[in-house]
Design a protein around this motif. Structure first.
Motif: not given
Length: 491
Positions: A120-136
C-alpha cells in the motif's frame, strides 16, 4: 561518533512515527512561531541541523540513513512536503532514505493489519524516490517475493524492507534465494506481534511459534527413527508433522476432508483476511520437502490401524463449532454455524440472527452483509469482538457500521419463538425478528477424538490440546510444537 567507534556499519536517524523529531516536522504537532515553526522550511530546520551535526561527527564517508513517514494521514505532513524533506535530507548529507508511514494516531498505517492492501506504500515510495538521487528503502506489507522483485525491477525503490515478515519467517530471504518461496510463512497482518509484546514481555507471532523461544523449542534429531501417523491436516497436524520429520521420523499425515487447513479455511474467508490462508500451503510444502506423506479425503478408522503399524499416532483433530443452549426452541428458524457458512457448506436467508458477537461472529456478520443480508448480531457482553486485538477490532467495527449490521449487546439469547429471537435484557424478556436463519458463532470446542479406542487396542497415541492465550492459530501451532518436543524428551 560512539556508534561508529563501536563498530556499527551505519547510523539511521529516526524522524518517523510521531516520535520527538517527527513532531517538529509535522504541522499538526509543531505550533511554534519562531524560526523552528510555521513554514515547512522552519519545521524541518531542527532535523536538518541535527543531520548536518551528525555528518560532521561521523565524517564524510560514513553511511548515514534517515527514516521518515511518507505521510501523516490524519491531517499532518502530506506526500508533497515529504518529497521536499527527502531532497533536503539528501543535501544535508544523508546517503539513504528509509520510508514508512503512520504515527500513534494512525496506527493502521504504522502497524498495518490485513485491512491494508499489500504494497500500500509503493506509490508514495516511488514518488519520493523520483525526488532524490540517493537509494530509497521501502515496504508496506510486502510479503510476496514476486511483489518485491517487481517493485525493484520497475524502479519504484532500491531496497525492500520485509519488516514483520522476518518475524513470521526469519528464513524469508534464504528461501527466496534457494527457490523455496512456497515454504515461506508469510506475515498475515494480524498484528499479534505488536499487540502481544507488552502483555507477554516479548515477541509473539501467530504463524511462527518459535520466535522468542528458539532455544526452548529447539528441534533435535531423535536417537531412533519412529513411524508416526498424524491424523488431521489443519495447522496443528501440519506443524506436528514438520517437527516430527525434522526429528528424523517417518511421518504420514491423513486428512478426512478434500482440502488441508481445518478451521483456517473458514478464517480466511471474511473480507480482507485471505492472507491467513497462505499458512497452510507453506506448512504443507515444508512437510512434503521433509518427506512427510500427505493424504487427503481419507478417513481414519481406529479398527483399521494394525497394532505395530505405527510407533505413535498423533491426533490433531482440532476444534468444532457448536450451537448455543436455548431453553426454548420451536424450530421455526433454519440453523447453521458461522464456520459452515464461511466454508460454503450452508447458506442463509435474507434476515439473519447471528448469535455470538466475538471476532468470528463480527467477521461473519460483515461477510454476510457484503452479500446483502440483513444481519442482527446478539452478544451477551456489552462490547463486540472483545477477543480481537484493539486495532483489528476498531476497523472491523467500522466496517460493520458501514454495512449497517445491527448489534444487540448485553443481551443473552434464550429462546426461538415464531421466527423471532427472545433475549433477556436487564432481567426482562425482549423479542427481535422475524428472521429466516439463526447462525451460531458462540465459539469452538475440542472435537471428539479416537484416543480411547486407540488406547484400548494398545496403540500409543497423543492428542494435541491447545492452551489459552494469543490467537487461535498461535495457540494451535505452539501446542503442536510443545507436544512433539515433550514426547521426545520423555526418554
Amino acid at each position: 561518533r560512539l556508534a561508529r567507534t563501536a563498530g556499527f556499519d551505519a547510523v539511521e536517524l529516526h524522524f518517523a512515527n510521531g516520535y520527538f523529531l517527527a513532531e517538529w516536522i509535522s504541522g499538526r504537532s509543531n505550533k511554534r512561531t519562531d524560526r523552528y515553526g510555521g513554514t515547512f522550511g522552519n519545521r524541518a530546520r531542527l532535523a536538518l541541523e541535527l543531520t548536518e551535526l551528525v555528518r560532521e561527527e561521523v565524517g564524510p564517508d560514513y553511511p548515514l540513513l534517515a527514516r521518515f513517514a511518507s505521510r501523516e494521514v490524519n491531517g499532518g505532513r502530506g506526500i508533497e512536503e515529504s518529497r521536499v524533506f527527502a531532497k533536503l535530507l539528501e543535501e544535508a548529507g544523508v546517503n539513504c532514505l528509509d520510508i514508512n508511514a503512520g504515527s500513534p494516531s494512525e496506527y493502521d498505517w504504522e502497524f498495518p493489519s490485513y485491512f491494508q492492501p499489500q504494497g500500500f506504500l509503493l506509490e508514495d515510495i516511488e514518488r519520493i524516490r523520483r525526488s532524490v538521487s540517493i537509494p530509497v528503502i521501502g515496504g508496506g506489507r510486502i510479503t510476496e517475493p514476486q511483489m518485491a522483485e517487481c517493485a525493484l525491477l520497475d524502479g519504484r525503490l532500491d531496497l525492500v524492507s520485509i519488516n514483520r515478515g522476518l518475524i513470521a519467517d526469519p528464513a524469508w530471504p534464504a528461501k527466496v534465494r534457494s527457490g523455496r518461496e512456497e515454504q515461506i510463512r508469510r506475515c498475515v497482518g494480524c498484528t499479534c506481534c505488536i499487540n502481544e509484546k507488552e502483555r507477554r514481555k516479548g515477541i509473539v507471532c501467530t504463524v511462527n511459534p518459535f520466535v522468542g523461544r528458539e532455544r526452548e523449542l529447539a528441534i533435535r534429531r531423535a536417537d531412533a527413527e519412529k513411524r508416526i501417523l498424524v491424523v488431521g491436516g489443519g495447522p496443528a497436524g501440519l506443524q506436528a508433522a514438520v517437527v516430527a520429520a525434522r526429528q528424523g521420523h517417518r511421518v504420514s499425515l491423513v486428512e478426512q476432508e478434500r482440502q488441508l487447513g481445518g478451521m483456517v479455511r473458514a478464517a480466511g474467508v471474511p473480507p480482507m483476511k485471505w492472507d491467513i490462508l497462505s499458512l497452510i500451503p507453506a506448512l504443507a510444502a515444508e512437510a512434503e520437502a521433509l518427506g512427510v506423506k500427505i493424504r487427503t479425503n481419507c478417513r481414519v478408522e481406529p479398527d483399521r490401524i494394525a497394532p505395530g503399524a505405527y510407533d505413535l499416532v498423533v491426533l490433531a483433530t482440532g476444534q468444532e463449532p457448536f450451537f448455543p443452549c436455548l431453553w426454548e426452541n420451536d424450530g421455526s428458524l433454519r440453523e447453521t454455524t458461522a464456520v459452515a457458512l464461511l466454508n460454503g457448506e450452508s447458506w442463509c436467508g435474507e434476515r439473519v440472527a447471528l448469535i455470538g458477537g466475538g471476532m468470528v461472529g463480527c467477521e461473519c456478520a460483515e461477510f454476510l452483509s457484503e452479500y446483502g443480508k440483513k444481519v442482527t448480531l446478539f452478544e451477551m457482553k456489552e462490547g463486540l469482538a472483545q477477543d480481537a486485538y484493539w486495532n483489528i477490532r476498531d476497523q472491523l467495527l467500522q466496517r460493520m457500521k458501514k454495512y449497517e449490521v445491527r448489534a444487540v449487546t448485553g443481551a443473552a439469547a434464550t429462546a426461538v419463538r415464531k421466527r423471532s429471537i427472545v433475549c433477556m435484557e436487564n432481567e426482562a424478556e425482549r423479542s427481535y425478528g422475524p428472521f429466516d436463519t439463526m447462525v451460531s458463532a458462540v465459539g469452538l470446542r475440542e472435537a471428539a477424538t479416537m484416543e480411547g479406542r486407540l488406547r484400548e487396542r494398545g496403540i500409543r497415541c497423543v492428542v494435541i490440546r491447545q492452551k489459552e492465550g494469543a490467537s487461535g492459530i498461535q495457540r494451535t501451532l505452539t501446542a503442536a510444537v510443545e507436544t512433539m518436543l515433550a514426547l521426545e524428551n520423555e526418554k
